[in-house]
Write a protein that holds these residues in place. Structure first.
Motif, PDB file in Angstrom:
ATOM      1  N   LEU A  35      -2.318   5.067   6.400  1.00  0.00           N
ATOM      2  CA  LEU A  35      -1.123   4.251   6.583  1.00  0.00           C
ATOM      3  C   LEU A  35       0.149   5.084   6.619  1.00  0.00           C
ATOM      4  CD1 LEU A  35      -2.030   1.254   4.274  1.00  0.00           C
ATOM      5  CD2 LEU A  35      -1.624   1.137   6.746  1.00  0.00           C
ATOM      6  N   LEU A  36       1.038   4.691   7.525  1.00  0.00           N
ATOM      7  CA  LEU A  36       2.369   5.285   7.649  1.00  0.00           C
ATOM      8  C   LEU A  36       3.416   4.250   7.283  1.00  0.00           C
ATOM      9  CD1 LEU A  36       1.906   7.019  11.139  1.00  0.00           C
ATOM     10  CD2 LEU A  36       1.633   8.068   8.877  1.00  0.00           C
ATOM     11  N   LEU A  37       4.611   4.710   6.930  1.00  0.00           N
ATOM     12  CA  LEU A  37       5.685   3.772   6.604  1.00  0.00           C
ATOM     13  C   LEU A  37       5.931   2.808   7.769  1.00  0.00           C
ATOM     14  CD1 LEU A  37       8.282   6.115   4.854  1.00  0.00           C
ATOM     15  CD2 LEU A  37       6.639   4.561   3.780  1.00  0.00           C
ATOM     16  N   GLY A  38       5.784   3.317   8.980  1.00  0.00           N
ATOM     17  CA  GLY A  38       6.023   2.514  10.172  1.00  0.00           C
ATOM     18  C   GLY A  38       4.997   1.428  10.413  1.00  0.00           C
ATOM     19  N   ASP A  39       3.925   1.419   9.628  1.00  0.00           N
ATOM     20  CA  ASP A  39       2.922   0.361   9.765  1.00  0.00           C
ATOM     21  C   ASP A  39       3.336  -0.898   9.021  1.00  0.00           C
ATOM     22  OD1 ASP A  39       0.230   2.788   9.474  1.00  0.00           O
ATOM     23  OD2 ASP A  39       1.282   2.047  11.265  1.00  0.00           O
TER      24      ASP A  39
ATOM     25  N   ARG B 239       1.600  -9.960   5.390  1.00  0.00           N
ATOM     26  CA  ARG B 239       2.777  -9.085   5.313  1.00  0.00           C
ATOM     27  C   ARG B 239       2.370  -7.802   4.619  1.00  0.00           C
ATOM     28  NH1 ARG B 239       7.373  -8.810   7.861  1.00  0.00           N
ATOM     29  NH2 ARG B 239       7.625 -11.068   7.634  1.00  0.00           N
ATOM     30  N   LEU B 240       2.350  -6.706   5.381  1.00  0.00           N
ATOM     31  CA  LEU B 240       1.963  -5.399   4.844  1.00  0.00           C
ATOM     32  C   LEU B 240       3.201  -4.550   4.612  1.00  0.00           C
ATOM     33  CD1 LEU B 240      -0.129  -3.157   4.153  1.00  0.00           C
ATOM     34  CD2 LEU B 240      -0.115  -2.563   6.596  1.00  0.00           C
ATOM     35  N   THR B 241       3.333  -4.047   3.403  1.00  0.00           N
ATOM     36  CA  THR B 241       4.416  -3.127   3.066  1.00  0.00           C
ATOM     37  C   THR B 241       3.806  -1.803   2.674  1.00  0.00           C
ATOM     38  OG1 THR B 241       5.811  -4.946   2.289  1.00  0.00           O
ATOM     39  CG2 THR B 241       6.430  -2.721   1.604  1.00  0.00           C
ATOM     40  N   VAL B 242       4.227  -0.738   3.335  1.00  0.00           N
ATOM     41  CA  VAL B 242       3.745   0.609   3.030  1.00  0.00           C
ATOM     42  C   VAL B 242       4.883   1.388   2.371  1.00  0.00           C
ATOM     43  CG1 VAL B 242       2.711   2.717   3.934  1.00  0.00           C
ATOM     44  CG2 VAL B 242       2.194   0.520   5.002  1.00  0.00           C
ATOM     45  N   THR B 243       4.615   1.899   1.167  1.00  0.00           N
ATOM     46  CA  THR B 243       5.653   2.625   0.432  1.00  0.00           C
ATOM     47  C   THR B 243       5.322   4.106   0.343  1.00  0.00           C
ATOM     48  OG1 THR B 243       4.596   2.224  -1.680  1.00  0.00           O
ATOM     49  CG2 THR B 243       6.161   0.572  -0.929  1.00  0.00           C
TER      50      THR B 243
ATOM     51  N   LYS C 164       0.835  -1.184   0.000  1.00  0.00           N
ATOM     52  CA  LYS C 164       0.000   0.000   0.000  1.00  0.00           C
ATOM     53  C   LYS C 164       0.880   1.248   0.000  1.00  0.00           C
ATOM     54  CE  LYS C 164      -4.314  -1.548   0.347  1.00  0.00           C
ATOM     55  NZ  LYS C 164      -5.392  -1.120  -0.563  1.00  0.00           N
ATOM     56  N   THR C 165       0.259   2.362  -0.322  1.00  0.00           N
ATOM     57  CA  THR C 165       0.945   3.647  -0.323  1.00  0.00           C
ATOM     58  C   THR C 165       0.557   4.423   0.928  1.00  0.00           C
ATOM     59  OG1 THR C 165       0.845   3.668  -2.736  1.00  0.00           O
ATOM     60  CG2 THR C 165       1.325   5.772  -1.657  1.00  0.00           C
ATOM     61  N   ARG C 166       1.471   5.239   1.401  1.00  0.00           N
ATOM     62  CA  ARG C 166       1.195   6.093   2.566  1.00  0.00           C
ATOM     63  C   ARG C 166      -0.130   6.836   2.388  1.00  0.00           C
ATOM     64  NH1 ARG C 166       6.376   9.766   3.168  1.00  0.00           N
ATOM     65  NH2 ARG C 166       6.340   9.383   0.927  1.00  0.00           N
ATOM     66  N   GLY C 167      -0.906   6.868   3.465  1.00  0.00           N
ATOM     67  CA  GLY C 167      -2.170   7.578   3.438  1.00  0.00           C
ATOM     68  C   GLY C 167      -3.369   6.713   3.082  1.00  0.00           C
ATOM     69  N   GLN C 168      -3.104   5.565   2.467  1.00  0.00           N
ATOM     70  CA  GLN C 168      -4.212   4.667   2.128  1.00  0.00           C
ATOM     71  C   GLN C 168      -4.699   3.927   3.355  1.00  0.00           C
ATOM     72  OE1 GLN C 168      -2.476   2.289  -1.153  1.00  0.00           O
ATOM     73  NE2 GLN C 168      -3.887   3.343  -2.534  1.00  0.00           N
ATOM     74  N   HIS C 169      -5.802   3.187   3.173  1.00  0.00           N
ATOM     75  CA  HIS C 169      -6.273   2.340   4.262  1.00  0.00           C
ATOM     76  C   HIS C 169      -6.214   0.890   3.811  1.00  0.00           C
ATOM     77  CE1 HIS C 169     -10.016   2.545   1.894  1.00  0.00           C
ATOM     78  NE2 HIS C 169     -10.288   1.377   2.435  1.00  0.00           N
ATOM     79  N   VAL C 170      -6.253  -0.012   4.794  1.00  0.00           N
ATOM     80  CA  VAL C 170      -6.156  -1.427   4.490  1.00  0.00           C
ATOM     81  C   VAL C 170      -7.094  -2.222   5.407  1.00  0.00           C
ATOM     82  CG1 VAL C 170      -4.253  -1.856   6.111  1.00  0.00           C
ATOM     83  CG2 VAL C 170      -4.509  -3.301   4.094  1.00  0.00           C
TER      84      VAL C 170
END
Lengths: 114, 113
Positions: B81-85, B109-113, B13-19
């Motif tokens: 979402l933040l990178l730290g998530d 496994r969540l990756t935030v870019t 996901k990209t920063r700011g999105q929700h999951v």
């Protein structure tokens, strides 16, 4: 408060024994032990409840010292499959209840060599 | 018996999105807990649900929310979402709330870019 695990890492030869410790500064109600292999989910090993009982199955056993707020995991005659990271998860509080979830230590890395 | 299942397995996901992450507990288990595990650390408690009610919450911001459905499955939602998530999100299933064995699912496994 996060429990403290020791040692941080240990390397053994197949067939050797290992002891992993988990200590808390808070009164514990239960201690849960897990093993996690790289890229996988933690696998439940055993739970020890307040009362100081010792549990075990096969060559893995654990004890819970209520006075010291400490639990120890014993691995006897280690096998290659025992390699992984071992976590203790602690439940704090006299009444249990589980509502605060488990608080895990940072883990102990165990490497078993042939 | 089937173990705990989680979906999706991986997510970018990209920063700011929700999951939204999903979890199905072991059959007969009524309690679901969510944990976040960052690389090199032990799992950290986020929520516990039992009989569709929140029974416990860890030290996470309000961006994190969850719910449990009548069939005992659960969803974890994370907003803004933040990178730290970026982490492995684990769902644990137990028969009841309290000092019972908790069995973990394979995780998302969540990756935030």
């Amino acid at each position: 408060q996060q429990p403290v695990q020791s040692p941080q890492a240990v390397i053994l030869r197949e067939g050797e024994d290992a002891v992993i410790n988990c200590s808390s500064s808070k009164a514990l109600y239960s201690v849960h032990w897990y093993r996690q292999k790289h890229g996988e989910a933690p696998v439940f090993l055993m739970i020890l409840l307040k009362g100081g009982e010792q549990k075990g199955h096969d060559k893995i056993s654990a004890s819970f010292n209520e006075k010291k707020q400490q639990s120890s995991l014993y691995l006897t005659a280690s096998q290659l499959s025992y390699s992984g990271t071992y976590f203790c998860g602690t439940e704090i509080g006299a009444g249990g209840g589980g509502a605060d979830g488990l608080t895990f230590g940072k883990g102990t890395h165990l490497i078993i060599q042939p | 018996d089937a173990g705990v299942t989680q979906s999706p397995t991986h997510l970018i996901k990209t920063r700011g999105q929700h999951v939204t992450l999903r979890c199905s507990p072991i059959s007969g288990h009524k309690s679901v807990s969510w944990y976040q595990q960052v690389l090199g650390q032990g799992p950290q408690f986020i929520f516990q649900y039992y009989e569709k009610e929140e029974r416990g919450r860890g030290n996470f911001p309000d961006r994190f929310s969850a719910r449990q459905f009548p069939n005992y499955s659960s969803e974890l939602n994370v907003n803004a979402l933040l990178l730290g998530d970026s982490a492995l999100y684990l769902c644990a299933s137990s028969r009841m709330t309290g000092s019972y064995e908790q069995y973990f699912g394979p995780g998302t496994r969540l990756t935030v870019t």
